[in-house]
Structure formats: C-alpha cells, structure tokens
Scaffold this active site. Structure first.
Site, PDB file in Angstrom:
ATOM      1  N   LYS A 116       0.801  -1.233   0.000  1.00 37.01           N
ATOM      2  CA  LYS A 116       0.000   0.000   0.000  1.00 37.01           C
ATOM      3  C   LYS A 116       0.831   1.280   0.000  1.00 37.01           C
ATOM      4  O   LYS A 116       0.404   2.284  -0.569  1.00 37.01           O
ATOM      5  CB  LYS A 116      -0.968   0.007   1.180  1.00 37.01           C
ATOM      6  N   GLU A 200      -2.542   6.872   7.759  1.00 38.70           N
ATOM      7  CA  GLU A 200      -3.332   7.711   6.847  1.00 38.70           C
ATOM      8  C   GLU A 200      -4.224   8.583   7.702  1.00 38.70           C
ATOM      9  O   GLU A 200      -4.675   8.157   8.763  1.00 38.70           O
ATOM     10  CB  GLU A 200      -4.259   6.821   5.994  1.00 38.70           C
ATOM     11  N   ARG A 292      -6.365  -7.870  -8.824  1.00 38.88           N
ATOM     12  CA  ARG A 292      -7.023  -9.168  -9.027  1.00 38.88           C
ATOM     13  C   ARG A 292      -8.485  -8.882  -9.340  1.00 38.88           C
ATOM     14  O   ARG A 292      -8.923  -7.729  -9.283  1.00 38.88           O
ATOM     15  CB  ARG A 292      -6.950  -9.962  -7.718  1.00 38.88           C
TER      16      ARG A 292
HETATM   17  P1  ADP Z   1     -12.930  -7.270  -2.475  1.00 39.91           P
HETATM   18  O1  ADP Z   1     -11.995  -6.115  -2.246  1.00 39.91           O
HETATM   19  O2  ADP Z   1     -12.765  -8.009  -3.739  1.00 39.91           O
HETATM   20  O3  ADP Z   1     -14.311  -6.950  -2.151  1.00 39.91           O
HETATM   21  P2  ADP Z   1     -12.156  -8.384  -0.013  1.00 39.91           P
HETATM   22  O4  ADP Z   1     -11.218  -7.281   0.300  1.00 39.91           O
HETATM   23  O5  ADP Z   1     -13.362  -8.552   0.809  1.00 39.91           O
HETATM   24  O6  ADP Z   1     -12.541  -8.371  -1.520  1.00 39.91           O
HETATM   25  O7  ADP Z   1     -11.319  -9.728  -0.060  1.00 39.91           O
HETATM   26  C1  ADP Z   1     -11.704 -10.820  -0.849  1.00 39.91           C
HETATM   27  C2  ADP Z   1     -11.282 -12.088  -0.175  1.00 39.91           C
HETATM   28  O8  ADP Z   1      -9.894 -12.158  -0.171  1.00 39.91           O
HETATM   29  C3  ADP Z   1     -11.734 -12.189   1.246  1.00 39.91           C
HETATM   30  O9  ADP Z   1     -12.032 -13.527   1.508  1.00 39.91           O
HETATM   31  C4  ADP Z   1     -10.532 -11.704   2.017  1.00 39.91           C
HETATM   32  O10 ADP Z   1     -10.505 -12.291   3.302  1.00 39.91           O
HETATM   33  C5  ADP Z   1      -9.405 -12.180   1.150  1.00 39.91           C
HETATM   34  N1  ADP Z   1      -8.243 -11.285   1.122  1.00 39.91           N
HETATM   35  C6  ADP Z   1      -8.145 -10.074   0.565  1.00 39.91           C
HETATM   36  N2  ADP Z   1      -6.918  -9.582   0.665  1.00 39.91           N
HETATM   37  C7  ADP Z   1      -6.190 -10.494   1.318  1.00 39.91           C
HETATM   38  C8  ADP Z   1      -4.816 -10.573   1.727  1.00 39.91           C
HETATM   39  N3  ADP Z   1      -3.939  -9.611   1.484  1.00 39.91           N
HETATM   40  N4  ADP Z   1      -4.416 -11.679   2.363  1.00 39.91           N
HETATM   41  C9  ADP Z   1      -5.291 -12.662   2.614  1.00 39.91           C
HETATM   42  N5  ADP Z   1      -6.580 -12.643   2.245  1.00 39.91           N
HETATM   43  C10 ADP Z   1      -7.028 -11.590   1.614  1.00 39.91           C
HETATM   44  P1  ADP Z   2      -8.354  -3.558   2.476  1.00 38.37           P
HETATM   45  O1  ADP Z   2      -7.047  -3.815   1.792  1.00 38.37           O
HETATM   46  O2  ADP Z   2      -8.558  -4.393   3.679  1.00 38.37           O
HETATM   47  O3  ADP Z   2      -9.500  -3.552   1.516  1.00 38.37           O
HETATM   48  P2  ADP Z   2      -8.496  -0.659   2.480  1.00 38.37           P
HETATM   49  O4  ADP Z   2      -7.278   0.182   2.598  1.00 38.37           O
HETATM   50  O5  ADP Z   2      -9.109  -0.799   1.138  1.00 38.37           O
HETATM   51  O6  ADP Z   2      -8.190  -2.095   3.071  1.00 38.37           O
HETATM   52  O7  ADP Z   2      -9.599  -0.135   3.487  1.00 38.37           O
HETATM   53  C1  ADP Z   2     -10.752  -0.874   3.789  1.00 38.37           C
HETATM   54  C2  ADP Z   2     -11.839   0.041   4.325  1.00 38.37           C
HETATM   55  O8  ADP Z   2     -11.390   0.716   5.513  1.00 38.37           O
HETATM   56  C3  ADP Z   2     -12.260   1.160   3.390  1.00 38.37           C
HETATM   57  O9  ADP Z   2     -13.223   0.755   2.454  1.00 38.37           O
HETATM   58  C4  ADP Z   2     -12.797   2.204   4.354  1.00 38.37           C
HETATM   59  O10 ADP Z   2     -14.106   1.910   4.760  1.00 38.37           O
HETATM   60  C5  ADP Z   2     -11.875   2.051   5.552  1.00 38.37           C
HETATM   61  N1  ADP Z   2     -10.752   2.986   5.452  1.00 38.37           N
HETATM   62  C6  ADP Z   2      -9.528   2.707   4.982  1.00 38.37           C
HETATM   63  N2  ADP Z   2      -8.725   3.799   5.021  1.00 38.37           N
HETATM   64  C7  ADP Z   2      -9.461   4.795   5.526  1.00 38.37           C
HETATM   65  C8  ADP Z   2      -9.208   6.173   5.830  1.00 38.37           C
HETATM   66  N3  ADP Z   2      -8.017   6.732   5.623  1.00 38.37           N
HETATM   67  N4  ADP Z   2     -10.219   6.898   6.356  1.00 38.37           N
HETATM   68  C9  ADP Z   2     -11.422   6.348   6.574  1.00 38.37           C
HETATM   69  N5  ADP Z   2     -11.729   5.072   6.325  1.00 38.37           N
HETATM   70  C10 ADP Z   2     -10.769   4.290   5.800  1.00 38.37           C
END
Ligand code: ADP
Ligand code: ADP
Ligand code: MG
Length: 473
Positions: A116, A200, A292
């Site tokens: 990230k 962040e 992905r």
């Molecule tokens: P999307 O962003 O496609 O909606 P999610 O963030 O909910 O999907 O993740 C999709 C699936 O992959 C979930 O089952 C989540 O637990 C798994 N997943 C996502 N990122 C990772 C990661 N970095 N390591 C392990 N599992 C992950």
């Molecule tokens: P992941 O890899 O698990 O999907 P993200 O960085 O996409 O993680 O963040 C997942 C969720 O967490 C976002 O959809 C949002 O709801 C919340 N989030 C992440 N970063 C922030 C932020 N800087 N401020 C507010 N909410 C956040």
C-alpha cells in the site's frame, strides 16, 4: 498464446464462476480441492479435479505445488481468483518460469501495487490525490506519534500488505495510537507475513468508491465505471452497488480517468480495481489498488454487459481489448448482496453447518453466484460467504423493490445468514434515498432488531432432505 486448459487456483463461488467462463470460451478447467472440499460445488463444475492434500488451507496456499499440478495436468494457464494467492507475486513469477500463463498482472505489478505505501507513491507520481498520510512505512512507535501529530487525529494505522479489511485500526489520539501500534504489527505479521505499517488521515464517514479497469498487453486501458461499496461492517463490504447512486456524471468521468491514470503509471495489464475514498467536501482520495478480480466484479458486468472473467482470460492470452472507452456504456443499477453464513443478531458469528435445503432466487434481473446446494455442508475453515445475490434494475427504486423480492425468494435452511439483515437495510430511508457512507452499519444498530426469521422446518422434512441428498437425488 491460445489457452486450452486452465487450472483454477481457488475454491468457493469464484472457482465456480471461473469454471463457467472457461466453458463459454471452450477452455477445459481443472479444479483443486482440499479434503474438506471434496463435496464442494467448484469440484463438480470443473471438467477435472485434483485433491491437494488433507490440510484445509495448506494446499490452496502453496504456489509451487499448485503450479506443479498445472504443469502435470497439461494446463497452459492458471486463474488465481480472489483471496488466497491472488495477490502473491511469487505465484505469478513461478507461473512465468514454468511457462504457465498467469491470468492477472505481472509479478512486478502485484508487488508494486499490493504494497500500500508503494501504491500510494505510484498514485502520487500519476498526479492522483492520495489520502494524506505518512511518507512510507513507519520505523517505530515514536515515528508514528510524530507523523500522526503532523497529519492530525484521527488517523488510520494500516498494515502495508493488509487486505480483506484486516490490519486497520482507527486511532483518535496518541494514547490509542500507542496502544494499537504493537497490535496492528502482530496482526499483520500473522495474517500477511509482514510487519510494515503506515498512517493515513482518517476520513470521517467517507464513501468507498472504486473503479474497475481493464488493460491489455497492447497498452489500451479502459475503465468500466465505478462501484459504491460504502455499506461495510468493520471495513468489510456487505452490499455493493454500481454505478454509485451518489455521484453525478462529472464526478463519474473524473474518477474513471484517475483510475486509468494509476493503471497507466504502473504499466498495469489485466483487470484491476482502483479504490478511492470520497470525502464530504467532494474530494476523492486514492486508497489502494487491488491487482485481481474482486468479489463484486459481478455488478459491473451487469451494468456494462462485459464479462470480466472472460476479459481477464483473453487479455492473459495476449488478445487486444477490442474496445475503446467510448464503446463502454452503463445501463441501470445493480446491487450485490454478500450472503454470508453468519448470525447478524449474534455479532455476525459464523454459522457453519449443513444446508438442509436451498432454493435459489430467480426471475427478471436476478443472478446468483453461489457455492452451495441442498445438503451441502459448509466447512468451518474458510470464509463464511456462501453466495452472492446480484440484482439488476432500470433505476434505483426498482432496484430496491427487486432486491427485496429476490432476497425473500432466496431460501436457505439449516444455517443463519445475512439475508434478513439486508432486508432491514433496504427498508432504511437513507438507503432508499441513496444516501449512505461507511458509517451506515455502525450508526444503525437498530437494524439488527428484526424478529429472527429463522425458517422453521419440521424434523421430518430435515430428515427427508438429508436422505435425499445422501442418495444423490
Ligand atoms: P474485495 O476487495 O474483492 O471486495 P475483499 O477485500 O473482501 O474483496 O477480499 C476478498 C477475499 O480475499 C476475502 O475472503 C478476504 O478475506 C481475502 N483477502 C483479501 N486480501 C487479502 C490478503 N492480502 N491476504 C489474505 N486474504 C485476503
Ligand atoms: P483492504 O485492503 O482491507 O480492503 P483498504 O485500505 O481498502 O483495506 O480499506 C478498507 C476500508 O477501511 C475502506 O473501504 C474504508 O471503509 C476504511 N478505510 C480505509 N482507510 C481509511 C481512511 N483513511 N479513512 C477512513 N476510512 C478508511
Ligand atoms: Mg480495499
């Protein structure tokens, strides 16, 4: 680089989805399964299947073993799905070494964007606004405290390699930051094998808006509009809609272009998603890129008519997109409901077990991507999502009514699911008015106070269903 046989390195509904795409493309599909998945639907849907060990997880997580199997079974391609090894650069690299076409971006793109902090730098280099935050990873807790003071509280402490909503903590002051620092590091080390963290600025109750992109190996990059994934619980998506009913066309075009710029900057090839946060003042901030296919790719398929999985396979085979941005339009609205085997009234506790009976939803505008059937036993080792209900309608009011109808159409006996909770959300005036942000679920705990509509079933019917499924009827 024509593809004639493809190994699906995943399980559950996405493995079923990939097998379906292969069938339409005339590609033979090979499923892998753990002992716990012997009776899983993806095994039945693929043309061929191979057991990858007795451990429920180890086989799905071993890139060397999986690529060996692909080579041994005569596959020329591999699709990683989402989760598991889908964002593992090593898998893509091993595929390349062994002459297997990886259906996804290059190992270099995965490494660059799966991290990230590196992804933030790429976005900045592309001139795309990024959520204010630390410059790179944090060196220690004092570094965190100093940088947080400069950013201003509240801040989000995040694992650099995090995903699936894990490895993220909001910190409202220095004391909380100090408390959470070691916790997030240990969580990240366990879940992602990396102790790197960064900060962040916390955007208060933002909207989560993400853009689907497709890029071919000839250098064409297009976007397929956005999805609004603001209905989340603990940073995990529950309901996603496309396009966002909260954007106007000008914002839609702007954010689409930002996403394309990020993809171009990192030389991205294949399908990807660029995630943004939308602040109350209308500012968009780049958050991360998922290298992905995403769980919610379905709703983009519904509004654009483009099959994203087939596009991924064609791009991997070296075919050009054959589409330019002006060829891509969107029609109506689509919603996806993640049907999780969980009990919302009991803190969303997983509710694994035997599905004694299942009736899928149908009718106009309704699609179910499921990994279950009557008599299927949901194993306790994996994600609790057992189906996705996808609904398309011409406009927002019709989407609400049709979603209600489809959710009540879908009947799952034997385990608790998130269906009744989603029906409550659909009745909420803010959701109906298309006004919601990532704080919606937490701000509305009363939506969990529905009368438990567990579907009563007589013991005799349950026994009959069990006998029928054993007999393979
Ligand atoms: P999307 O962003 O496609 O909606 P999610 O963030 O909910 O999907 O993740 C999709 C699936 O992959 C979930 O089952 C989540 O637990 C798994 N997943 C996502 N990122 C990772 C990661 N970095 N390591 C392990 N599992 C992950
Ligand atoms: P992941 O890899 O698990 O999907 P993200 O960085 O996409 O993680 O963040 C997942 C969720 O967490 C976002 O959809 C949002 O709801 C919340 N989030 C992440 N970063 C922030 C932020 N800087 N401020 C507010 N909410 C956040
Ligand atoms: Mg994300």
């Amino acid at each position: 680089m024509a593809i004639s046989k493809l190994l699906i390195a995943n399980r559950g509904e996405i493995a079923v989805r990939i097998a379906r795409a292969c069938k339409e493309l005339g590609i033979r599909s090979v499923a892998i399964f753990s002992e716990a998945d012997r009776y899983a639907l993806h095994v039945k849907k693929a043309d061929e299947s191979h057991r990858i060990g007795s451990d429920p997880l180890a086989g799905y997580l071993n890139p060397h073993h999986i690529v060996n199997l692909a080579v041994e079974t005569g596959c020329d391609a591999l699709h990683p799905g989402y989760g598991f090894l889908s964002e593992n650069a090593e898998l893509a690299a091993i595929c390349r070494q062994r002459g297997i076409t990886f259906v996804g971006p290059s190992a270099e793109s995965i490494a660059a964007m799966g991290d990230k902090t590196r992804a933030r730098q790429t976005a900045l280099a592309a001139g795309v606004p990024v959520t204010p935050g630390s410059d790179g990873n944090l060196s220690d807790v004092e570094d965190a405290v100093n940088q947080a003071a400069a950013i201003g509280y509240p801040v989000m402490l995040k694992a650099t390699s995090g995903g699936g909503g894990r490895g993220i903590r909001r910190c409202d002051n220095e004391k909380e930051l100090r408390q959470n620092y070691e916790r997030v590091i240990s969580e990240a080390t366990k879940a992602f094998g990396s102790a790197e963290v960064f900060l962040e600025k916390c955007i208060i109750e933002p909207r989560h808006i993400e853009v689907q992109i497709l890029a071919d190996s000839q250098g064409s990059v297009v976007h397929l509009y956005e999805r609004d994934c603001s209905i989340q619980r603990r940073n995990q998506k529950l309901i996603e809609v496309a396009p966002s009913p909260q954007l106007n066309d000008e914002q839609r075009e702007y954010i689409g272009q930002l996403a394309v710029r990020v993809a171009r900057e990192c030389g991205y090839v294949n399908a990807g998603t660029v995630e943004f946060l939308l602040d109350h003042d209308g500012s968009f901030y780049f958050m991360e890129m998922n290298t992905r296919v995403q769980v919610e790719h379905t709703i983009t398929e519904e509004i654009t008519g483009i099959d994203i999985i087939k596009s991924q396979i064609r791009i991997a085979a070296g075919e050009p997109l054959g589409l330019s941005q002006k060829d891509i339009s969107h029609r109506g609205f689509a919603a996806q409901f993640r049907i999780n085997a969980e009990d919302p009234k009991n803190g969303f506790l997983p509710s694994f077990g035997r599905i004694s009976r299942y009736y899928s939803a149908g009718g106009p505008g309704v699609r179910t991507d499921a990994a279950m059937y009557s008599g299927y036993e949901i194993p306790p080792y994996y994600d609790s999502m057992c189906a996705k209900l996808i609904v398309w309608a011409r406009d927002w009011p019709e989407l609400i009514e049709r979603s209600h109808r489809a959710l009540s159409d879908m009947a799952i006996y034997g385990v608790q699911t998130t269906i009744p909770y989603y029906q409550q959300i659909l009745d909420h005036p803010d959701f109906r008015a298309a006004r919601f942000n990532t704080g919606f679920v937490e701000r509305n705990p009363q939506l969990l106070e529905y009368s438990s509509k567990t579907r009563p079933e007589s013991v005799a019917a349950a026994i009959a269903a069990a006998i029928a499924s054993q007999a393979g009827l």
